[in-house]
Design a protein around this motif. Structure first.
Motif, mmCIF file in Angstrom:
data_model
loop_
_atom_site.group_PDB
_atom_site.id
_atom_site.type_symbol
_atom_site.label_atom_id
_atom_site.label_comp_id
_atom_site.label_asym_id
_atom_site.label_seq_id
_atom_site.Cartn_x
_atom_site.Cartn_y
_atom_site.Cartn_z
ATOM 1 N N VAL A 144 0.819 -1.202 0.000
ATOM 2 C CA VAL A 144 0.000 0.000 0.000
ATOM 3 C C VAL A 144 0.853 1.252 0.000
ATOM 4 O O VAL A 144 0.603 2.196 -0.734
ATOM 5 N N PHE A 145 1.886 1.272 0.841
ATOM 6 C CA PHE A 145 2.703 2.468 0.937
ATOM 7 C C PHE A 145 3.928 2.365 0.065
ATOM 8 O O PHE A 145 4.087 3.079 -0.899
ATOM 9 N N TRP A 146 4.787 1.434 0.357
ATOM 10 C CA TRP A 146 6.076 1.366 -0.304
ATOM 11 C C TRP A 146 5.968 1.126 -1.799
ATOM 12 O O TRP A 146 6.529 1.870 -2.614
ATOM 13 N N PHE A 147 5.222 0.093 -2.206
ATOM 14 C CA PHE A 147 5.201 -0.254 -3.623
ATOM 15 C C PHE A 147 4.478 0.793 -4.471
ATOM 16 O O PHE A 147 4.894 1.079 -5.597
ATOM 17 N N ARG A 148 3.401 1.367 -3.929
ATOM 18 C CA ARG A 148 2.686 2.364 -4.742
ATOM 19 C C ARG A 148 3.553 3.587 -4.990
ATOM 20 O O ARG A 148 3.482 4.197 -6.065
ATOM 21 N N ASN A 149 4.388 3.936 -4.015
ATOM 22 C CA ASN A 149 5.313 5.047 -4.240
ATOM 23 C C ASN A 149 6.373 4.651 -5.255
ATOM 24 O O ASN A 149 6.734 5.431 -6.135
ATOM 25 N N LEU A 150 6.874 3.415 -5.142
ATOM 26 C CA LEU A 150 7.899 2.933 -6.062
ATOM 27 C C LEU A 150 7.371 2.953 -7.485
ATOM 28 O O LEU A 150 8.042 3.412 -8.413
ATOM 29 N N GLN A 151 6.161 2.482 -7.656
ATOM 30 C CA GLN A 151 5.574 2.424 -8.995
ATOM 31 C C GLN A 151 5.454 3.835 -9.580
ATOM 32 O O GLN A 151 5.757 4.040 -10.766
ATOM 33 N N GLU A 152 5.080 4.793 -8.765
ATOM 34 C CA GLU A 152 4.977 6.166 -9.264
ATOM 35 C C GLU A 152 6.355 6.711 -9.642
ATOM 36 O O GLU A 152 6.527 7.332 -10.692
ATOM 37 N N ALA A 153 7.345 6.424 -8.789
ATOM 38 C CA ALA A 153 8.708 6.894 -9.074
ATOM 39 C C ALA A 153 9.247 6.279 -10.363
ATOM 40 O O ALA A 153 9.997 6.894 -11.103
ATOM 41 N N LEU A 154 8.851 5.042 -10.649
ATOM 42 C CA LEU A 154 9.320 4.354 -11.855
ATOM 43 C C LEU A 154 8.530 4.755 -13.086
ATOM 44 O O LEU A 154 8.909 4.454 -14.205
ATOM 45 N N GLY A 155 7.388 5.418 -12.876
ATOM 46 C CA GLY A 155 6.558 5.803 -14.012
ATOM 47 C C GLY A 155 5.782 4.637 -14.589
ATOM 48 O O GLY A 155 5.485 4.595 -15.775
ATOM 49 N N HIS A 208 9.434 10.290 0.064
ATOM 50 C CA HIS A 208 9.752 8.936 -0.378
ATOM 51 C C HIS A 208 10.054 8.890 -1.868
ATOM 52 O O HIS A 208 10.990 8.216 -2.314
ATOM 53 N N LEU A 209 9.265 9.635 -2.659
ATOM 54 C CA LEU A 209 9.492 9.655 -4.112
ATOM 55 C C LEU A 209 10.887 10.192 -4.415
ATOM 56 O O LEU A 209 11.611 9.627 -5.232
ATOM 57 N N VAL A 210 11.264 11.265 -3.723
ATOM 58 C CA VAL A 210 12.598 11.843 -3.926
ATOM 59 C C VAL A 210 13.654 10.807 -3.550
ATOM 60 O O VAL A 210 14.626 10.577 -4.268
ATOM 61 N N TYR A 211 13.447 10.161 -2.412
ATOM 62 C CA TYR A 211 14.390 9.162 -1.896
ATOM 63 C C TYR A 211 14.575 8.017 -2.891
ATOM 64 O O TYR A 211 15.693 7.620 -3.201
ATOM 65 N N ARG A 237 17.968 7.082 -5.013
ATOM 66 C CA ARG A 237 18.614 5.771 -4.842
ATOM 67 C C ARG A 237 18.716 5.014 -6.149
ATOM 68 O O ARG A 237 19.728 4.391 -6.448
ATOM 69 N N LEU A 238 17.661 5.048 -6.949
ATOM 70 C CA LEU A 238 17.676 4.333 -8.233
ATOM 71 C C LEU A 238 18.779 4.891 -9.121
ATOM 72 O O LEU A 238 19.519 4.148 -9.750
ATOM 73 N N LYS A 261 21.932 2.821 -10.467
ATOM 74 C CA LYS A 261 22.107 2.660 -11.914
ATOM 75 C C LYS A 261 23.459 3.203 -12.366
ATOM 76 O O LYS A 261 24.133 2.571 -13.170
ATOM 77 N N SER A 262 23.870 4.348 -11.827
ATOM 78 C CA SER A 262 25.175 4.887 -12.265
ATOM 79 C C SER A 262 26.318 4.091 -11.689
ATOM 80 O O SER A 262 27.360 3.961 -12.326
ATOM 81 N N ALA A 263 26.121 3.478 -10.534
ATOM 82 C CA ALA A 263 27.182 2.634 -9.952
ATOM 83 C C ALA A 263 27.404 1.394 -10.789
ATOM 84 O O ALA A 263 28.519 0.877 -10.882
ATOM 85 N N SER A 264 26.343 0.912 -11.446
ATOM 86 C CA SER A 264 26.484 -0.340 -12.195
ATOM 87 C C SER A 264 26.942 -0.106 -13.626
ATOM 88 O O SER A 264 27.119 -1.032 -14.393
#
Lengths: 219, 224
Positions: free
Chosen positions: B162-173, B208-211, B215-216, B220-223
């Motif tokens: 409800v909280f974590w994944f829905r924010n993640l999905q929005e951040a990922l577009g 959370h979205l900013v966070y 992090r993503l 991504k740049s580290a890899s």
């Protein structure tokens, strides 16, 4: 309470061994069914549709999946004898923590020990021994992780002992040399009938691992 | 003698939030200590030497790590309502099974969704969708995963999904977790967020979205 108990299992599975030991500790009669993992039975697929894995404990027709969940279930249903978890909530939490640690570390690291070579294998061996040493620390001077008798962590860990010989041969090292206290604990557990009759012979396990190496094309 | 309860947590962690929710539902007073995961405190390392992770609950000086272990400890120590785990051993085994499924399988799939693109990401989203459908099945015929009232599995699903994944999905577009595709879960979400302590435990969305985005990018740049 008794009702029919069936265990769908595969003889070298450390996870299946946990459930076998718990059932034996409680003196529960059950039907053991050996699964061919290359040709899983309809019953297995029906009873564990999510993971399609063994072991599956079936009690009165209802499935319980995941070995540590099965062991807790057995302890809670047959709660009048041979308790596997302590009654104190803090001690229960510690037992659950270490059983979870075994799940997170020992299987994967042990697998890496027999599946890999060279530097990857050396790293796996090192981390494997480190994890066993942490467990030795938790055991301390107790006869068993459970204290005077077999407990949840003993049941979670002892099945891996049947695979130690295979790990040692594949990894060319001695676990006893590094973790003598843990091996002493393992031998003590093997004196229990519930453990001795639930674990396969170490040579058979080694043969099985050699067979797997051939199948996977690992030298 | 009063109980002393401390929780070492991190504001964006669904694991940490699930423990907070359990404590709040049971009305247990506690002191919350925010950990900077890039600079872990010596207390955290002392209380969780094995994994050095949050959350860790410290009750009268005794430490308990691992969020699911903590949830069971809370339920067994403070036996007031709501009782989090079902009393029936079979139902308990089912609740534990699904909590493990979320923490082990669904988590891995959400990582794949986060770190892949194109066809690989589509496949990961498909896999995630199937896993969420399996979870949704567990809700059929019940207002909550735990039955008539909120419980252990509701706490786990709420914080993760409800909280974590829905924010993640929005951040990922992406937008795969929708009311249209998962009507039963969304009906349950409406009930859960109406509980006042649940809102209090929600991961603050904008922060959370900013966070997540930061992090993503870093990963991504580290890899590369």
């Amino acid at each position: 309470m008794e009702g029919a108990v069936v265990l769908l299992d595969f003889w070298p599975s450390m996870f299946g061994m946990r459930t076998r030991i718990a059932l034996a500790e409680k003196g529960i009669k059950y039907e053991y069914r050996e699964e061919d993992l290359r040709n899983k039975s309809d019953l297995l697929l029906q009873m564990n549709p999510v993971h399609k894995k063994i072991p599956v404990l079936i009690h009165n027709g209802k499935p319980v999946c995941e070995s540590l969940i099965q062991v807790q279930y057995i302890d809670e249903v047959w709660n009048d004898r041979a308790p596997l978890l302590p009654s104190d909530p803090y001690k229960r939490a510690i037992a659950r923590f270490w059983a979870d640690f075994v799940d997170k570390k020992i299987y994967d690291l042990g697998s890496k020990v027999w599946k890999t070579k060279g530097e990857e294998q050396e790293t796996a061996k090192k981390e494997f021994i480190e994890s066993l040493k942490l467990l030795e620390g938790e055991l301390g001077d107790k006869a068993y992780f459970g204290g005077e008798n077999l407990g949840f962590v003993d049941v979670a860990l002892i099945p891996f002992y049947s695979w130690f010989y295979a790990y040692e041969k594949c990894g060319n090292f001695s676990i006893e040399a590094e973790c003598p206290k843990l091996i002493a604990w393992a031998k003590r557990c093997m004196q229990k009938e519930s453990v001795a009759k639930s674990l396969p012979d170490k040579e058979k396990v080694y043969e099985f691992v050699l067979h797997l190496k051939k199948v996977y094309g690992i030298e | 003698m009063a109980d002393e309860v401390k929780l070492f947590g991190m504001w964006a962690s669904p694991y940490s939030r699930r423990v907070e929710l359990a404590l709040k539902l049971k009305g247990i007073p506690y002191e919350y200590i925010e950990e900077d995961l890039s600079n872990k405190s010596s207390l955290l390392l002392k209380y969780n030497p094995v994994h050095q992770k949050i959350p860790v609950l410290v009750h009268n000086g005794k430490s308990i790590p691992e969020s699911l272990v903590i949830l069971e400890y809370i339920d067994e120590t403070w036996r007031n309502n709501p009782v989090l785990l079902p009393r029936d051993p079979y139902k308990r085994s089912i609740a534990r099974f699904w909590a493990k499924f979320i923490d082990e399988k669904i988590l891995i799939t959400t990582r794949k969704v986060s770190f892949t693109t194109g066809k690989e990401q589509d496949q990961a989203m498909e896999e995630l969708s199937e896993q969420l459908k399996l979870l949704e099945n567990e809700l059929k015929g019940k207002p909550y995963f735990a039955g008539e009232a909120i419980g252990y599995l509701d706490i786990v699903v709420a914080n993760f999904l409800v909280f974590w994944f829905r924010n993640l999905q929005e951040a990922l577009g992406i937008n795969m977790f929708t009311k249209e595709r998962f009507p039963i879960i969304f009906e349950w979400i409406e009930k859960v967020v109406a509980i006042d302590v649940v809102e209090v435990c929600r991961i603050p969305k904008e922060r959370h979205l900013v966070y997540i985005r930061t992090r993503l990018e870093a990963i991504k740049s580290a890899s590369k």
